[in-house]
Write a protein that holds these residues in place. Structure first.
Motif, PDB file in Angstrom:
ATOM      1  N   UNK A 301       0.830  -1.212   0.000  1.00 44.57           N
ATOM      2  CA  UNK A 301       0.000   0.000   0.000  1.00 44.57           C
ATOM      3  C   UNK A 301       0.866   1.264   0.000  1.00 44.57           C
ATOM      4  N   UNK A 302       1.955   1.234   0.759  1.00 40.21           N
ATOM      5  CA  UNK A 302       2.826   2.416   0.850  1.00 40.21           C
ATOM      6  C   UNK A 302       3.378   2.813  -0.515  1.00 40.21           C
ATOM      7  N   UNK A 305      -0.198   3.210  -3.444  1.00 38.95           N
ATOM      8  CA  UNK A 305      -1.085   4.386  -3.360  1.00 38.95           C
ATOM      9  C   UNK A 305      -0.449   5.627  -3.992  1.00 38.95           C
ATOM     10  N   UNK A 307       2.067   5.758  -6.140  1.00 39.71           N
ATOM     11  CA  UNK A 307       2.325   5.531  -7.570  1.00 39.71           C
ATOM     12  C   UNK A 307       1.051   5.729  -8.379  1.00 39.71           C
ATOM     13  N   UNK A 328     -11.621   7.069  -6.070  1.00 38.55           N
ATOM     14  CA  UNK A 328     -11.268   8.456  -5.722  1.00 38.55           C
ATOM     15  C   UNK A 328     -10.640   8.517  -4.333  1.00 38.55           C
ATOM     16  N   UNK A 329     -11.214   7.787  -3.386  1.00 40.78           N
ATOM     17  CA  UNK A 329     -10.668   7.818  -2.021  1.00 40.78           C
ATOM     18  C   UNK A 329      -9.255   7.256  -1.978  1.00 40.78           C
ATOM     19  N   UNK A 330      -9.013   6.164  -2.712  1.00 38.83           N
ATOM     20  CA  UNK A 330      -7.655   5.586  -2.716  1.00 38.83           C
ATOM     21  C   UNK A 330      -6.657   6.551  -3.343  1.00 38.83           C
ATOM     22  N   UNK A 332      -6.860   9.833  -3.503  1.00 35.44           N
ATOM     23  CA  UNK A 332      -6.620  10.968  -2.602  1.00 35.44           C
ATOM     24  C   UNK A 332      -5.711  10.553  -1.444  1.00 35.44           C
ATOM     25  N   UNK A 333      -5.900   9.339  -0.956  1.00 33.59           N
ATOM     26  CA  UNK A 333      -5.013   8.853   0.106  1.00 33.59           C
ATOM     27  C   UNK A 333      -3.577   8.789  -0.409  1.00 33.59           C
ATOM     28  N   UNK A 335      -2.264  10.713  -2.596  1.00 41.63           N
ATOM     29  CA  UNK A 335      -1.732  12.079  -2.666  1.00 41.63           C
ATOM     30  C   UNK A 335      -1.234  12.560  -1.313  1.00 41.63           C
ATOM     31  N   UNK A 336      -1.876  12.079  -0.250  1.00 37.94           N
ATOM     32  CA  UNK A 336      -1.615  12.637   1.075  1.00 37.94           C
ATOM     33  C   UNK A 336      -0.569  11.880   1.879  1.00 37.94           C
ATOM     34  N   UNK A 337      -0.139  10.718   1.390  1.00 33.61           N
ATOM     35  CA  UNK A 337       0.934  10.014   2.106  1.00 33.61           C
ATOM     36  C   UNK A 337       2.235  10.804   1.973  1.00 33.61           C
ATOM     37  N   UNK A 338       3.078  10.787   2.987  1.00 35.79           N
ATOM     38  CA  UNK A 338       4.347  11.516   2.888  1.00 35.79           C
ATOM     39  C   UNK A 338       5.276  10.868   1.864  1.00 35.79           C
ATOM     40  N   UNK A 341       6.981   7.529   2.382  1.00 30.74           N
ATOM     41  CA  UNK A 341       6.243   6.262   2.366  1.00 30.74           C
ATOM     42  C   UNK A 341       6.772   5.326   1.292  1.00 30.74           C
TER      43      UNK A 341
END
Lengths: 459, 49
Positions: A301-302, A305, A307, A328-330, A332-333, A335-338, A341
């Protein structure tokens, strides 16, 4: 009929390419309304291509055989929608490398198969193109994201299909639809001309009734591609010629932690019975502690998401409202991971791969349940697995992410039935050892008949 | 987002993802010292995932 059977009948002159393609088109027409397996059908084009093959002898091992490809794989002149609104009118200019290779082997592409939106999800219930339905029970999902591929093969609409697999998307529908599916090693099959989910994990793979059929398809599409820098420049074995030999003396490790906990005990029992069959066929079976693999569930996932968010960035900026809610939720998640990750994920991945190498030095193959449950009903978000109720999308990750994350070849083979629905066993090999995986799957299928069962819809 | 605002439902879903993943990321970070480099992305070979 199997893909190998269709190819043999065409070679023997008992069936013409046009007859084979026309038969597939007729079955598609009769069951499309029930299954919604296809997003588009190349009726006239496929018949014309079949006619062009008629009279010619042996263009390739798939001469005149009708096949279909998931609608994230480009076919020149056809739409590649990825079951999305965003790409609804996207017409491919050239064939994906795997399609060009199928054509070179003589196959005729009859259509594009339904998928989870942008191949990112395990239900194949696109809000834009509608759900693909499971031929074993049309009120149930056929898995995903290559759900149309699984449904089409299970219902006998085509004898073989291509799917793509980032985190289980070939194996899950193969399992839930009762057919055989192979996720090849990372780098074995080119991704050029395929809509990406995550470059680190994406793999094109075959779905068909048998391991023998999958070997024929994999043979056609595998090999280095200058257009895809992720492909491995390594010889491709003659898979079909290497299927025989059995499993006598083969060291098979049973991934014990996947048979316990969050799994329907009836599914676990079916897989245990299949393992016992491998043992009876001469394999040296032992249970192995591979619990370190649990870390791959998060590690994938790290990396995946961010990529995927990177691949979709232009559309995230301009077409956000055109995605289905789950995708869409995946994104956006992602986009928001540092930024750390992905790097941390890749560092963990290197260590996990080293641990897997150690495990695969002690055994030749690993086996595990392919899925913890049978196909859920359409719209059913949670499943009961081993006494636990958990989201379907989370329940499958421990069974699929390890092999995707580590780039190992894996086949899903039918190995039982629970509540009238198919159960599958995963057979995992060393990197680039598709031969060993296919041979074990073929040997199991010579001794079992689960892969020959036909769903009610197709009868 | 260039004029496109995520709806509240999107933010709740994203929050759900991140609430799971970020603590797991922190745990993995703690387990890996600087001696572990990342796996390759475009340098495939039998020795690499």
């Amino acid at each position: 009929m199997t893909l190998a059977g269709v190819a043999a009948r065409i070679r023997a002159g008992e069936l013409s390419p046009r007859e084979a393609v026309a038969e597939a088109l007729a079955r598609i027409e009769s069951l499309q309304g029930t299954l919604n397996a296809f997003i588009s059908v190349r009726g006239e084009e496929a018949l014309a291509e079949a006619d062009a093959l008629s009279g010619r002898v042996g263009r390739g091992p798939l001469h005149g055989v009708p096949v279909a490809v998931k609608d994230v794989i480009d076919v020149a002149g056809a739409r590649t929608t990825a079951a999305s609104r965003i790409l609804a009118d996207n017409v491919a200019a050239v064939d994906a490398t795997v399609v060009a290779r199928l054509r070179s082997a003589g196959a005729v592409v009859v259509g594009k198969l339904n998928t989870h939106e942008f191949a990112w999800g395990a239900t194949t219930t696109s809000p834009h193109f509608g759900p693909a339905r499971n031929p074993w029970d049309t009120e149930r999902i056929c898995g995903g994201s290559s759900g149309g591929s699984g449904a089409a093969v299970a219902a006998g609409l085509v004898p073989g299909a291509l799917g793509t697999d980032t985190a289980g998307s070939v194996r899950i529908p193969a399992c839930l639809c009762g057919v055989t599916g192979v996720r090849p090693s990372l780098g074995r099959v080119p991704n050029s001309g395929v809509v990406p989910v995550s470059w680190t994990f994406d793999a094109v793979g075959p779905l068909a009734r048998t391991a023998e059929d999958c070997a024929l398809l994999l043979q056609a599409i595998a090999g280095h591609d200058v257009a895809d820098p992720t492909t491995v420049d390594a010889p491709v074995p003659a898979y079909s010629e290497l299927l025989d030999g059995g499993v006598l003396g083969l060291r098979v490790g049973v991934v014990s932690h996947l048979l316990e906990g969050a799994i329907d005990p009836r599914v676990a029992a079916a897989v245990e019975a299949a393992v016992a069959e491998l043992s009876a066929l001469g394999a040296r079976v032992e249970r192995v502690d591979a619990s370190f693999l649990r870390e791959t569930e998060v590690v994938q996932q790290l990396i995946m998401l961010p990529e995927a968010a990177s691949a979709h960035l232009p559309w995230l900026r301009t077409r956000l409202a055109d995605y289905g809610a789950d995708v869409r939720a995946r994104l956006l998640a992602g986009l928001l991971l540092p930024g750390t990750a992905v790097v941390t994920g890749q560092r963990a991945r290197r260590r996990l791969y080293a641990e897997a190498l150690g495990l695969l030095a002690r055994v030749d193959l690993l086996v595990a349940p392919q899925m913890p449950v049978v196909a859920p009903r359409i719209g059913e978000d949670t499943v009961d697995a081993g006494g636990a109720t958990l989201p379907y999308r989370l329940s499958l990750i421990p069974f699929n992410s390890p092999w995707s994350c580590l780039g190992l070849p894996v086949a899903s083979v039918p190995c039982g039935v629970v509540d009238g629905l198919p159960v599958g066993m995963a057979i995992v090999g060393r990197r680039l050892d598709e031969t060993g995986v296919l041979r074990a799957a073929h040997t199991f299928q010579l001794a079992s008949d689960w892969h020959t069962r036909v769903p009610p819809t197709a009868a | 987002m260039h004029g496109v605002d995520p709806e509240d439902a999107d933010l709740v879903a994203v929050q759900g993802f991140l609430a799971t993943i970020l603590p797991a990321l922190a745990a993995i970070e703690e387990r890996h010292g600087p001696e572990v480099p990342p796996a390759g992305l475009f340098l495939p070979g039998p020795e690499q995932p």
